[in-house]
Design a protein around this motif. Sequence first.
Motif, PDB file in Angstrom:
ATOM      1  N   PRO A   1       0.718  -1.314  -0.014  1.00  0.00           N
ATOM      2  CA  PRO A   1       0.158   0.196  -0.040  1.00  0.00           C
ATOM      3  C   PRO A   1       0.772   1.327   0.023  1.00  0.00           C
ATOM      4  CG  PRO A   1      -0.041  -1.049   2.127  1.00  0.00           C
ATOM      5  CD  PRO A   1       0.873  -2.090   1.293  1.00  0.00           C
ATOM      6  N   PHE A   2       0.286   2.106  -0.933  1.00  0.00           N
ATOM      7  CA  PHE A   2       1.214   3.489  -0.891  1.00  0.00           C
ATOM      8  C   PHE A   2      -0.129   4.729  -0.932  1.00  0.00           C
ATOM      9  CE2 PHE A   2       3.290   6.916  -3.669  1.00  0.00           C
ATOM     10  CZ  PHE A   2       4.153   7.021  -2.536  1.00  0.00           C
ATOM     11  N   LEU A   3       0.427   5.633  -0.534  1.00  0.00           N
ATOM     12  CA  LEU A   3      -0.381   6.915  -0.395  1.00  0.00           C
ATOM     13  C   LEU A   3       0.268   7.990  -1.237  1.00  0.00           C
ATOM     14  CD1 LEU A   3      -2.995   8.458   0.575  1.00  0.00           C
ATOM     15  CD2 LEU A   3      -1.644   9.176   2.171  1.00  0.00           C
ATOM     16  N   LEU A   4      -0.338   8.323  -2.445  1.00  0.00           N
ATOM     17  CA  LEU A   4      -0.118   9.293  -3.023  1.00  0.00           C
ATOM     18  C   LEU A   4      -0.698  10.796  -2.465  1.00  0.00           C
ATOM     19  CD1 LEU A   4      -0.915   8.266  -6.788  1.00  0.00           C
ATOM     20  CD2 LEU A   4       1.361   8.751  -5.897  1.00  0.00           C
ATOM     21  N   ARG A   5       0.411  11.536  -1.937  1.00  0.00           N
ATOM     22  CA  ARG A   5      -0.214  12.445  -0.778  1.00  0.00           C
ATOM     23  C   ARG A   5      -1.002  13.554  -1.736  1.00  0.00           C
ATOM     24  NH1 ARG A   5       3.777  15.036   3.057  1.00  0.00           N
ATOM     25  NH2 ARG A   5       4.892  15.675   1.380  1.00  0.00           N
ATOM     26  N   GLY A   6      -2.008  14.043  -1.035  1.00  0.00           N
ATOM     27  CA  GLY A   6      -2.617  15.298  -1.300  1.00  0.00           C
ATOM     28  C   GLY A   6      -2.352  16.492  -0.580  1.00  0.00           C
ATOM     29  N   ARG A   7      -2.815  17.648  -0.987  1.00  0.00           N
ATOM     30  CA  ARG A   7      -2.225  18.853  -0.226  1.00  0.00           C
ATOM     31  C   ARG A   7      -2.563  18.782   1.086  1.00  0.00           C
ATOM     32  NH1 ARG A   7      -0.044  23.758  -0.809  1.00  0.00           N
ATOM     33  NH2 ARG A   7      -1.038  25.728   0.223  1.00  0.00           N
ATOM     34  N   ALA A   8      -3.826  18.327   1.631  1.00  0.00           N
ATOM     35  CA  ALA A   8      -4.047  18.026   3.026  1.00  0.00           C
ATOM     36  C   ALA A   8      -3.210  17.268   3.813  1.00  0.00           C
ATOM     37  CB  ALA A   8      -5.549  17.746   3.120  1.00  0.00           C
ATOM     38  N   ASN A   9      -2.455  16.219   3.183  1.00  0.00           N
ATOM     39  CA  ASN A   9      -1.588  15.295   3.657  1.00  0.00           C
ATOM     40  C   ASN A   9      -0.472  16.295   3.836  1.00  0.00           C
ATOM     41  OD1 ASN A   9      -3.101  13.334   1.302  1.00  0.00           O
ATOM     42  ND2 ASN A   9      -3.114  12.516   3.560  1.00  0.00           N
TER      43      ASN A   9
END
Length: 693
Positions: A274-282
């Motif tokens: 699993p991997f999270l492509l970050r958003g601006r909120a992150n």
Amino acid sequence: MVPEREAPSVFRLWIHRIAVVFHSTLATAAALGFLLFLLLQDIWNALPDITTPQALSAEQSIAILDRKGNELYRIVQEEDRTTLERDEIPAHMRHAIIAIEDKRFYERPCIDVRALGRALRTNWINDAPSQGASTITQQLVRTAILSPEKTILRKVRELMLACQLEHMRSKDDILDLYLNWISFGQNIYGVEQASKRFFGIPAAELSVAQAAVLASLPQRPTHFSPYGPNTHTTVSEDLRQKIRSGTLKYAADIPPEEVTTGLLGTKTRITKQPFLLRGRANIVLGKMEEQSFISREERAKAEKDLLQLRFAPDRDTIAAPHFVFWIRKQLAELLEGNASLTSSGLKVHTTLDPLLQQLAEESVAAFYPSIRQKYGAKNLALIAVDLQTNEIVAYVGNWNFFDERDEGKIDMVQIPRQPGSSFKPFVYAAAFQNGYTPDSYVRDEPIHIGKYKPRNYEGGYFGRMKMRDALVRSRNIPAIKAFYWGGEEEAVLDIASALGITAPRERKLQEDKSFQYGWPLALGSAEVPLVQMAQGYATLAREGVFLPLLSIRSIRDGSGNELHTPERTSSRVISPQIARDLTSILSDVRARPEGYWRDATTLSGTDAAVKTGTSSTCTVMTREGKCLALSANDTWVIGYTPEMLVAVWAGNADNTPLFGEADGLTVVVPLWRAFFEAMHAKRPPFLREFDFE
């Protein structure tokens, strides 16, 4: 003999030249410095005055609220905003903004030299995409005082005003102003309105994750809009295929140029991990942790919350729309000549009861399909009045405000229509005022008035009968006789106007002096809005004491100061005995015809005074002008218990005749009864019987 002058050495010559250049440069620099000083002085002198309290006073929207404080609608000027005090903004909202917008906010001077140098290096030297260096104070100045144009002059003015503002105000004050001023896109300004619009909650209830989302928006509100295409981080189609096929094995190998950062992150898997492509909120949450605003555990929880985040629907909500626009009209009259109040965050507290409004709308929606199918009525209206206060507690101006095809936007509570037999109680009131009583006898018989031969709606004649029975059974001939006995047109118009039904008199004053309603007035030929019929019946229910119907309880400014409270004075307009007599007649169950009529107009467990009405139009006429067929045009019912009055109208806004067996009893009484039953199921009546003592 004169000695020869020694030739200057090369060294001296160079020294001389350097001195000349130096002095020239110094003189030029001094001149340029002086000119720059004059220019900056001119710019300074031309700056807006920010020392007055009004300079940073934000325009706020007008909120129209129901009696429980729920928002029905916001009247937005150019900026939809509600200003908050410092203690109404959670600390994590403040921290989120500082973390992403100006991490050295509390330590830096008015100009952040570090950020400015970094931006110059990135934008000009490295020729990279534009990077901002504006502090929170500069952004506030740009939003509240200046314009977003990108010019050197504007930037200089911005820096000057920012320094002046930081000299005048504390950093906390500036942050308060920023959070109330800044744009979040879609003409939404300030953190309170952004919180309500995007999450449906006040700012005080924001979670850390929600605060991070809001802090993400000010820099690029359109790009990061929760309702736009960049709600989540996305990747190019080529990169997506690489991830799916397993060609891309490490997250570090993701090319930044193939990723479009969105507001929220996107979960994916790289080599089944699993991997999270970050958003601006992150990114905001990461900076909050870096700056010790939140702990690692708090960040982890907020990251998890972001994955489950849901936004409020993207639509301009408007509850009780016809009522709201009526309130707007009243506001325009109340605030006329005081334009400053229209942008001061007014809160208009109305009388509308949210539960009863919901029941009214549900009742109208439930009955509309069958009413339209059976009788051809495309428009419905309902109004409910609390008789203890004469406050309007439910208001449905039409079956569907958004129905363009059938003129749903027309507020039929306010449109004058012929009330038919529902006007008869006011005719009888005039007769009673002239000495007649419910027990006086009247003959229901054929009569001629000039060339006219009025008839009863149901045909036939009952002969000698009491006025009580004549009104209960809605006989036309006795009503016409009561019209004459009561003093004819002027007397009836006088008593109707005193009770609150002013439209017939107003219409007559607008017409030629020869205009007369004549005896058809007794049968409801004069057009009256439903709201005025409700007012007239409410006066009868209040034993002849007129008290204006109320829709606005108070108006307060953004600071809670009361600007308007209704000044209502009550006055007796008819004797209490006449009012009681009419209520007694209209609530006399035993006098009502047996069968459907009696059953439909009788409420379980409480007295109810009820009167229906039907206006008709000729649909088949001979060449000589004789009417061969009539069809219903307007159907009415107005009825009240000791506590509540409900008036309902159905018909067509374009005056198209109804069809079938359409009349007040068949079309609108079932809806009227259903609303009362639904209301009593939720709120059992306290007063159940009329007091005729």
